[in-house]
Design a protein around this motif. Structure first.
Motif, PDB file in Angstrom:
ATOM      1  N   ALA A  68     -94.749 -49.863  11.376  1.00 13.06           N
ATOM      2  CA  ALA A  68     -95.108 -51.024  10.476  1.00 13.06           C
ATOM      3  C   ALA A  68     -95.812 -52.051  11.043  1.00 13.06           C
ATOM      4  O   ALA A  68     -95.823 -52.054  12.617  1.00 13.06           O
ATOM      5  CB  ALA A  68     -93.831 -51.506   9.839  1.00 13.06           C
ATOM      6  N   ASN A  69     -96.348 -53.032  10.590  1.00 12.10           N
ATOM      7  CA  ASN A  69     -97.377 -54.040  11.313  1.00 12.10           C
ATOM      8  C   ASN A  69     -96.391 -55.492  11.175  1.00 12.10           C
ATOM      9  O   ASN A  69     -95.475 -55.570  10.242  1.00 12.10           O
ATOM     10  CB  ASN A  69     -98.681 -54.248  10.404  1.00 12.10           C
ATOM     11  N   ALA A  90     -96.697 -53.107   5.483  1.00 13.46           N
ATOM     12  CA  ALA A  90     -96.517 -52.039   5.453  1.00 13.46           C
ATOM     13  C   ALA A  90     -96.959 -51.292   3.951  1.00 13.46           C
ATOM     14  O   ALA A  90     -96.739 -51.896   3.194  1.00 13.46           O
ATOM     15  CB  ALA A  90     -95.289 -51.300   6.018  1.00 13.46           C
ATOM     16  N   SER A  91     -97.058 -49.784   3.963  1.00 13.67           N
ATOM     17  CA  SER A  91     -97.241 -49.283   2.750  1.00 13.67           C
ATOM     18  C   SER A  91     -95.614 -49.171   2.201  1.00 13.67           C
ATOM     19  O   SER A  91     -94.831 -49.100   2.921  1.00 13.67           O
ATOM     20  CB  SER A  91     -97.807 -47.734   2.933  1.00 13.67           C
ATOM     21  N   LYS A  92     -95.589 -49.079   0.821  1.00 10.72           N
ATOM     22  CA  LYS A  92     -94.131 -48.765   0.428  1.00 10.72           C
ATOM     23  C   LYS A  92     -93.823 -47.469   0.221  1.00 10.72           C
ATOM     24  O   LYS A  92     -92.611 -47.122  -0.083  1.00 10.72           O
ATOM     25  CB  LYS A  92     -94.096 -49.478  -1.124  1.00 10.72           C
ATOM     26  N   TYR A  93     -94.832 -46.558   0.350  1.00 12.85           N
ATOM     27  CA  TYR A  93     -94.480 -45.199   0.017  1.00 12.85           C
ATOM     28  C   TYR A  93     -94.040 -44.365   1.279  1.00 12.85           C
ATOM     29  O   TYR A  93     -94.110 -44.908   2.329  1.00 12.85           O
ATOM     30  CB  TYR A  93     -96.058 -44.394  -0.483  1.00 12.85           C
ATOM     31  N   TYR A 469    -107.451 -55.284  -0.614  1.00 15.60           N
ATOM     32  CA  TYR A 469    -106.859 -54.389   0.522  1.00 15.60           C
ATOM     33  C   TYR A 469    -107.384 -54.320   1.769  1.00 15.60           C
ATOM     34  O   TYR A 469    -108.705 -54.453   2.014  1.00 15.60           O
ATOM     35  CB  TYR A 469    -107.042 -52.755   0.026  1.00 15.60           C
ATOM     36  N   ASN A 470    -106.528 -54.335   2.875  1.00 14.48           N
ATOM     37  CA  ASN A 470    -107.060 -54.628   4.168  1.00 14.48           C
ATOM     38  C   ASN A 470    -106.328 -53.124   5.197  1.00 14.48           C
ATOM     39  O   ASN A 470    -105.444 -52.741   4.335  1.00 14.48           O
ATOM     40  CB  ASN A 470    -106.743 -55.837   4.827  1.00 14.48           C
ATOM     41  N   GLY A 471    -106.907 -53.166   6.308  1.00 15.81           N
ATOM     42  CA  GLY A 471    -106.160 -52.339   7.251  1.00 15.81           C
ATOM     43  C   GLY A 471    -104.857 -52.771   8.068  1.00 15.81           C
ATOM     44  O   GLY A 471    -104.687 -53.854   7.281  1.00 15.81           O
ATOM     45  N   ALA A 472    -104.616 -52.032   8.746  1.00 13.30           N
ATOM     46  CA  ALA A 472    -103.462 -52.610   9.548  1.00 13.30           C
ATOM     47  C   ALA A 472    -103.331 -53.625  10.395  1.00 13.30           C
ATOM     48  O   ALA A 472    -102.470 -54.519  10.642  1.00 13.30           O
ATOM     49  CB  ALA A 472    -102.922 -51.173  10.305  1.00 13.30           C
ATOM     50  N   ASP A 473    -104.597 -54.007  10.956  1.00 17.20           N
ATOM     51  CA  ASP A 473    -104.815 -54.990  11.808  1.00 17.20           C
ATOM     52  C   ASP A 473    -105.935 -56.081  11.406  1.00 17.20           C
ATOM     53  O   ASP A 473    -107.028 -55.933  11.635  1.00 17.20           O
ATOM     54  CB  ASP A 473    -105.345 -54.309  12.941  1.00 17.20           C
ATOM     55  N   ILE A 474    -105.311 -56.759  10.180  1.00 17.78           N
ATOM     56  CA  ILE A 474    -106.348 -57.676   9.740  1.00 17.78           C
ATOM     57  C   ILE A 474    -106.802 -58.747  10.238  1.00 17.78           C
ATOM     58  O   ILE A 474    -108.235 -58.728  10.243  1.00 17.78           O
ATOM     59  CB  ILE A 474    -105.471 -58.257   8.597  1.00 17.78           C
ATOM     60  N   ASP A 475    -106.186 -59.183  11.371  1.00 18.20           N
ATOM     61  CA  ASP A 475    -106.919 -60.349  12.052  1.00 18.20           C
ATOM     62  C   ASP A 475    -108.290 -59.770  13.169  1.00 18.20           C
ATOM     63  O   ASP A 475    -108.942 -60.534  13.599  1.00 18.20           O
ATOM     64  CB  ASP A 475    -105.957 -60.762  13.081  1.00 18.20           C
ATOM     65  N   HIS A 476    -108.157 -58.469  13.205  1.00 14.92           N
ATOM     66  CA  HIS A 476    -109.543 -57.886  14.463  1.00 14.92           C
ATOM     67  C   HIS A 476    -110.279 -57.015  13.582  1.00 14.92           C
ATOM     68  O   HIS A 476    -110.975 -56.305  14.211  1.00 14.92           O
ATOM     69  CB  HIS A 476    -108.787 -57.080  15.464  1.00 14.92           C
TER      70      HIS A 476
END
Length: 526
Positions: A68-69, A90-93, A469-476
């Motif tokens: 998880a992020n 995180a994803s809910k799935y 929608y964004n990826g796991a590391d939004i800030d980078h």
């Protein structure tokens, strides 16, 4: 025609094709080459549905080496359907589909190759499963049927939201029982446990129903020659899988026994999973667009209300479940019912019971999509294989019609799937997602990072098309998408990303065409 049927017979008598592993590997090789050739001309598909973006977030999270992020500092700007922003991002799935997508992302640079890995794994497990239960000829034919069915026009092979991985779980359950039935091997117990875990990591409800019914229907096969060692191996593998699952749940939800799916339900959803449950009270949405999707007057609740009284709900759910279960394989299943040569076969009847009970269990769900039925595809395939073996020698007078009937059953699902290609090519449903991907590519070439604030004409405007929608590391990441929450609240977002170029994305309410321009300067605070 006769020469062709004779040649088909000759091909099916090649000795090395009677080896389960050789046949499975050849099937996977041929299908993979075909699919890669298609990709060369079509390119990698873009995600369209909310669910697909959520699975991709899960894949990107795993690809970063995390379960998880960390929670987002400004989570309300990034809330979108089917993702959690608290207590973690995180994803809910369940993790099954995302794990395969992550494998494709890590090994080949794109999560879509994880889709292909899942498809290939399904064909591999199906072929081995069929060989464990029926003669090589029928196993080869039905394996080829599934290979033809997984063409580029079928959404299991052309999208990110799954089907094949869950189907593989069902196949492993039957493969494990088939191996145990013939050899009482510990390998059978291990594969059975792996199949259960794959089902739990993809379709927990449907997979649980499928496994339970299979265990009941095939109880004699399992207890005829009990082996303690096999039971220990199976329980051990299952325990390890469940321990990891509990740890995964703990990381995301804070409880080893609470699934992320149910945490998301509690935070956002009004509409229940099962139609016989009442609507829940509407929560307070910090992002109003979520209310248009999940709220009391949202799209999901409107689908719930369409079900009507309980007797109408049963009828509608039965029709939807039946269509989602046999939409692709329907022609072959119809043929085996019209020509009932296998109805007295014990295995055929047992798989018919499995599918019938599974179908009834599907009717309890509020929503129905084809991949919900994926766990039972292995049982459907086994029914077709038993029928094919019985029908192969069928004669009408002096005319041998069995081979032609079997080949018709094998190719008919592929014909149905290929007929969808015209619809797929003419459908503009995914064009907006292609434009989104093109925008990301263009903005990624800029010298600075970009912040795209998305402003919809209204909160309920085309809720099925979500840009944020964004990826796991939004800030980078090079391009960040965020919801417009009004100029005053947006100030915090702009202050958080002072080194990014702020852009405003708006839409024409009639045509849906998007427009991007610099975000207007904020008035000075007094």
């Amino acid at each position: 025609m006769v020469d062709g049927l004779v040649r088909a017979r000759e091909i099916l008598t090649i000795k090395w094709l009677k080896s389960p592993l050789s046949a499975a590997l050849l099937l996977v090789l041929l299908w993979t080459v075909y699919r890669l050739v298609c990709l060369r001309y079509t390119g990698i598909p873009q995600p369209v549905e909310h669910d697909e973006f959520s699975y991709l977030l899960g894949a990107d999270t795993f690809a970063h080496g995390r379960l998880a992020n960390p929670p987002l500092t400004l989570g309300k700007f990034f809330e979108s359907p089917h993702i959690l922003v608290r207590p973690v991002y995180a994803s809910k799935y369940p993790p099954g589909q995302a794990l395969f997508l992550a494998l494709g992302q890590v090994l080949f640079g794109s999560a879509f190759y994880g889709v292909l890995i899942g498809n290939a794994f399904m064909l591999f497990t199906f072929c081995l499963m069929l060989f464990a239960w029926v003669p090589a000829r029928s196993a080869l034919l039905v394996s080829a049927m599934f290979g033809l069915t997984l063409s580029r026009t079928m959404y299991w092979t052309n999208s990110y939201w799954g089907g094949s991985v869950a189907a593989s779980g069902g196949a492993l359950v039957l493969l494990g029982i088939g191996i145990y039935r013939s050899k009482q091997s510990a390998l059978g117990g291990f594969l059975f446990a792996v199949g259960i875990m794959l089902l739990f990591w993809t379709r927990p409800y449907e997979g649980g129903i499928f496994t339970l019914v299979v265990l009941i229907v095939l109880a004699k096969e399992l207890w005829r020659k009990p082996r303690t060692r096999v039971l220990v191996i199976s329980i051990s593998a299952f325990t390890i899988g469940m321990a990891w699952t509990c740890y995964y749940n703990q990381v995301i939800t804070g409880s080893p026994f609470r699934l992320p799916y149910f945490l998301y339900d509690r935070q956002y959803n009004v509409t229940p999973v099962f139609w016989f449950q009442p609507l829940r009270p509407q929560p307070t949405y910090s992002q109003p667009r979520l209310g248009a999707q999940h709220g009391t007057n949202g799209w999901e609740s409107s689908q719930y209300h369409k079900l009507g009284p309980w007797y109408q709900s049963v009828q509608i759910s039965l029709i939807r479940s039946l269509s989602s279960m046999v939409l692709t394989l329907g022609p072959a299943l119809l043929l085996i019912l019209v020509v009932p040569v296998a109805r007295r076969d014990p295995l055929y009847r047992k798989m018919a019971i499995v599918n019938a009970v599974f179908l009834l269990a599907l009717t309890a769900e509020t929503f129905h999509t084809q991949h919900y039925a994926a766990p039972a595809w292995a049982a459907l395939g086994l029914m077709i294989a038993v029928w094919a073996e019985r029908a192969w020698t069928l004669r009408i007078g002096n005319l041998q019609v069995g081979v032609a009937l079997v080949l018709l059953a094998i190719v008919s699902p592929a014909i149905v799937v290929s007929s969808m290609s015209e619809t797929l090519d003419m459908n503009s449903w995914g064009k907006w997602s292609e434009r989104r991907a093109a925008l990301i590519e263009t903005l990624s070439r800029k010298n600075r990072g970009q912040l795209v604030i998305v402003q919809y004409p209204s909160s309920d405007w085309r809720v099925e098309k979500e840009w944020v929608y964004n990826g796991a590391d939004i800030d980078h990441q090079r391009v960040v998408f965020a919801h417009d929450l009004g100029m005053e609240q947006n100030r915090a977002l702009l202050d958080y990303y002072p080194d990014r170029t702020a852009l405003l994305l708006t839409f024409d309410s009639a045509s849906g065409q998007e427009k991007i321009e610099p975000y207007p300067a904020l008035p000075l605070q007094r």
